[in-house]
Scaffold this motif. Structure first.
Motif, mmCIF file in Angstrom:
data_model
loop_
_atom_site.group_PDB
_atom_site.id
_atom_site.type_symbol
_atom_site.label_atom_id
_atom_site.label_comp_id
_atom_site.label_asym_id
_atom_site.label_seq_id
_atom_site.Cartn_x
_atom_site.Cartn_y
_atom_site.Cartn_z
ATOM 1 N N CYS A 169 49.130 -41.268 54.689
ATOM 2 C CA CYS A 169 50.408 -41.487 55.377
ATOM 3 C C CYS A 169 50.453 -40.741 56.703
ATOM 4 O O CYS A 169 50.943 -41.266 57.716
ATOM 5 N N GLU A 170 49.938 -39.530 56.713
ATOM 6 C CA GLU A 170 49.925 -38.739 57.954
ATOM 7 C C GLU A 170 49.030 -39.397 58.999
ATOM 8 O O GLU A 170 49.378 -39.433 60.187
ATOM 9 N N LYS B 190 56.146 -39.196 62.981
ATOM 10 C CA LYS B 190 55.959 -37.920 62.316
ATOM 11 C C LYS B 190 56.940 -37.806 61.152
ATOM 12 O O LYS B 190 58.134 -38.078 61.309
ATOM 13 N N TYR B 191 56.444 -37.417 59.981
ATOM 14 C CA TYR B 191 57.291 -37.233 58.815
ATOM 15 C C TYR B 191 58.070 -35.927 58.928
ATOM 16 O O TYR B 191 57.569 -34.941 59.461
ATOM 17 N N ASN B 192 59.283 -35.936 58.398
ATOM 18 C CA ASN B 192 60.110 -34.735 58.378
ATOM 19 C C ASN B 192 59.904 -34.030 57.040
ATOM 20 O O ASN B 192 60.405 -34.464 56.007
ATOM 21 N N ARG C 184 51.338 -30.090 50.773
ATOM 22 C CA ARG C 184 51.867 -29.931 52.131
ATOM 23 C C ARG C 184 52.002 -31.265 52.845
ATOM 24 O O ARG C 184 51.212 -32.178 52.636
ATOM 25 N N LEU C 185 53.003 -31.344 53.664
ATOM 26 C CA LEU C 185 53.229 -32.485 54.536
ATOM 27 C C LEU C 185 53.377 -31.947 55.954
ATOM 28 O O LEU C 185 54.249 -31.122 56.221
ATOM 29 N N SER C 186 52.487 -32.361 56.830
ATOM 30 C CA SER C 186 52.455 -31.839 58.211
ATOM 31 C C SER C 186 52.292 -30.330 58.215
ATOM 32 O O SER C 186 52.862 -29.623 59.055
ATOM 33 N N GLY C 187 51.533 -29.822 57.235
ATOM 34 C CA GLY C 187 51.267 -28.391 57.155
ATOM 35 C C GLY C 187 52.370 -27.578 56.504
ATOM 36 O O GLY C 187 52.230 -26.372 56.337
ATOM 37 N N VAL C 188 53.472 -28.224 56.114
ATOM 38 C CA VAL C 188 54.614 -27.520 55.518
ATOM 39 C C VAL C 188 54.643 -27.783 54.012
ATOM 40 O O VAL C 188 54.635 -28.947 53.591
ATOM 41 N N PRO C 189 54.664 -26.715 53.167
ATOM 42 C CA PRO C 189 54.716 -26.921 51.713
ATOM 43 C C PRO C 189 55.994 -27.665 51.324
ATOM 44 O O PRO C 189 57.087 -27.341 51.808
ATOM 45 N N LEU C 190 55.870 -28.663 50.455
ATOM 46 C CA LEU C 190 57.036 -29.417 50.016
ATOM 47 C C LEU C 190 57.821 -28.630 48.976
ATOM 48 O O LEU C 190 57.241 -27.969 48.113
ATOM 49 N N LYS C 191 59.135 -28.719 49.065
ATOM 50 C CA LYS C 191 60.008 -28.035 48.116
ATOM 51 C C LYS C 191 60.024 -28.800 46.793
ATOM 52 O O LYS C 191 60.212 -30.018 46.770
ATOM 53 N N ARG C 192 59.806 -28.073 45.700
ATOM 54 C CA ARG C 192 59.842 -28.715 44.387
ATOM 55 C C ARG C 192 61.284 -28.816 43.892
ATOM 56 O O ARG C 192 62.044 -27.845 43.928
ATOM 57 N N VAL C 193 61.676 -30.000 43.428
ATOM 58 C CA VAL C 193 63.021 -30.225 42.907
ATOM 59 C C VAL C 193 62.911 -30.790 41.493
ATOM 60 O O VAL C 193 61.840 -31.231 41.061
ATOM 61 N N TYR C 194 64.018 -30.754 40.769
ATOM 62 C CA TYR C 194 64.027 -31.233 39.394
ATOM 63 C C TYR C 194 64.876 -32.492 39.227
ATOM 64 O O TYR C 194 64.910 -33.068 38.147
ATOM 65 N N GLN C 195 65.536 -32.892 40.305
ATOM 66 C CA GLN C 195 66.205 -34.177 40.336
ATOM 67 C C GLN C 195 66.459 -34.557 41.789
ATOM 68 O O GLN C 195 66.601 -33.696 42.650
#
Length: 219
Positions: free
Chosen positions: A18-19, A28-30, A53-64
């Motif tokens: 995707c990147e 560019k993805y946000n 990571r997306l664009s070098g930024v770790p993605l935040k883990r969510v539960y919903q």
């Protein structure tokens, strides 16, 4: 958009593709608006997950999270989405009861059918508790009572019969039938997998709504 993978490595590869596509098209993805969810396998769920990571930024883990208006949770239960629909039904019912209080009986029943029987994505509910399902049913019954200025103690079945409006269970059966018909008529190879699996959760749930035991909840 949503990416699904059975492993962290596979998800990283999908994100990389995707990147690359975004970069070649000046996009560019946000990363701040992107999230990561790990679905449980029964009661099993890893406590530690390698960073994605997306664009070098770790993605935040969510539960919903809400995807196309439908609330998804990591345990794949539908209680949260049923509660979303219950709240939305309450808002719609109160709105029409307030704005159209002086309208005729026929106008009110027409408005009820238009605004209170939609149940967005309800045909996808296959794993829920009796408490959540009953809360939506009670909200549905009370919505018509409020619109027609009927007491809470009046018979729900008699009320719907007199108004010639589908009760909660009839509405759910019609929604399930409509979804099943569209799935089976679709030319999509992915939807064909769902339609051909009569022992699968979706077809099993849709069929169960048309049997005397019309509930499919879990404790």
């Amino acid at each position: 958009m949503a990416l699904l993978s059975a492993s962290v490595g596979g998800l990283r590869e999908l994100i990389s593709l995707c990147e690359q596509f975004a970069s070649s098209h000046g996009l560019k993805y946000n990363a701040k608006k992107s999230e990561l969810m790990i679905f449980r396998a029964g009661t099993k769920c890893p406590s530690e997950v390698p960073p994605v990571r997306l664009s070098g930024v770790p993605l935040k883990r969510v539960y919903q999270f809400k995807y196309l208006g439908h609330v998804l949770t990591d345990d794949l239960k539908d209680d949260e989405d049923i509660e979303r629909e219950r709240r939305a039904l309450s808002v719609r019912a109160n709105m029409i009861a307030r704005r159209f209080a002086r309208c005729s009986f026929n106008v009110k029943t027409t408005l009820f059918r238009a605004y209170c029987t939609t149940f967005y994505t309800s045909s996808l509910w296959v794993k829920y508790t009796q408490k959540a399902y009953n809360a939506l049913r009670v909200q549905y019954n009370n919505a018509l009572r409020a619109l027609l200025h009927l007491p809470r103690c009046c018979s729900a079945s008699g009320m719907f019969a007199e108004a010639r409006v589908d009760c909660f269970y009839a509405t759910m059966r019609k929604r399930a039938t409509s979804a099943a018909r569209r799935v089976r008529a679709s030319g999509s190879a992915l939807l064909a997998v769902v339609a051909d699996r009569l022992d699968g959760p979706f077809m099993g749930h849709w069929l169960s709504l048309h049997t005397p035991v019309s509930h499919n909840w879990t404790k």
